[in-house]
Motif scaffolding. Sequence first.
Motif, PDB file in Angstrom:
ATOM      1  N   CYS A  53      -7.035   4.002   2.992  1.00  0.00           N
ATOM      2  CA  CYS A  53      -8.211   4.083   3.850  1.00  0.00           C
ATOM      3  C   CYS A  53      -9.422   4.503   3.031  1.00  0.00           C
ATOM      4  O   CYS A  53      -9.363   5.479   2.277  1.00  0.00           O
ATOM      5  CB  CYS A  53      -7.983   5.092   4.972  1.00  0.00           C
ATOM      6  SG  CYS A  53      -9.460   5.445   5.980  1.00  0.00           S
ATOM      7  N   CYS A 113      -7.000   4.789  10.690  1.00  0.00           N
ATOM      8  CA  CYS A 113      -7.778   5.773   9.945  1.00  0.00           C
ATOM      9  C   CYS A 113      -9.154   5.864  10.601  1.00  0.00           C
ATOM     10  O   CYS A 113      -9.697   4.851  11.079  1.00  0.00           O
ATOM     11  CB  CYS A 113      -7.913   5.341   8.491  1.00  0.00           C
ATOM     12  SG  CYS A 113      -8.916   6.448   7.474  1.00  0.00           S
ATOM     13  N   GLN A 119      -9.498  -0.306   5.922  1.00  0.00           N
ATOM     14  CA  GLN A 119      -8.081  -0.010   5.767  1.00  0.00           C
ATOM     15  C   GLN A 119      -7.361  -1.220   5.181  1.00  0.00           C
ATOM     16  O   GLN A 119      -7.724  -2.368   5.449  1.00  0.00           O
ATOM     17  CB  GLN A 119      -7.429   0.316   7.122  1.00  0.00           C
ATOM     18  CG  GLN A 119      -7.849   1.648   7.692  1.00  0.00           C
ATOM     19  CD  GLN A 119      -7.032   1.997   8.920  1.00  0.00           C
ATOM     20  OE1 GLN A 119      -7.548   2.061  10.033  1.00  0.00           O
ATOM     21  NE2 GLN A 119      -5.725   2.245   8.726  1.00  0.00           N
TER      22      GLN A 119
END
Lengths: 106, 114
Positions: free
Chosen positions: B23, B92, B6
């Motif tokens: 992400c 994420c 990320q």
Amino acid sequence: GQQVMQIPQYQHVQEGEDFTTYCNSSTTLSNIQWYKQRPGGHPVFLIQLVKSGEVKKQKRLTFQFGEAKKNSSLHITATQTTDVGTYFCNAGKSTFGDGTTLTVKP
Amino acid sequence: EAGVVQSPRYKIIEKKQPVAFWCNPISGHNTLYWYLQNLGQGPELLIRYENEEAVDDSQLPKDRFSAERLKGVDSTLKIQPAELGDSAVYLCASSASGEKNIQYFGAGTRLSVL
């Protein structure tokens, strides 16, 4: 929607003491996963339970899934400082509890 | 094998400004999740993708949040305009088709809206 409650919210223990956190649902779950998040870190998968009454062990960690598949527990025997963090259950469909934060006093 | 990546790790913006998070999931993972995590709480699902299709976006505040996963690989989450209450960690995660319930999380983006 589906929700899970985790208790206790916080637990402070002396190193060497045992620790248990509980995850409770009002509905029957297909499966449940447990994650650990260290302070400042991200959730890390620990284990998945699928069967009614299932018990799984990982060294000092014991995970149980209730017979009715509505609750689960994580028990740590003889805690160590490395066990510090927040333990989350995930009841499927990405529904996480708010976690139990464990602190361990050396 | 690389984990979920990320960026950025931290972002500080003023309210009403736009912000975007990126992400990159684990290679081969078809399912991608965006979560919001407030201090002392568990991750809250914002959106879940199966390949490029958003299959669960019921918790995404669509008036200001948007997400895309154009080629079924990496994904972007955008907020426009940001509000003070959006300050949080945005996580994420991804999972493989054979192990849908096992999610691998990225390090997250900590957003501060001033």
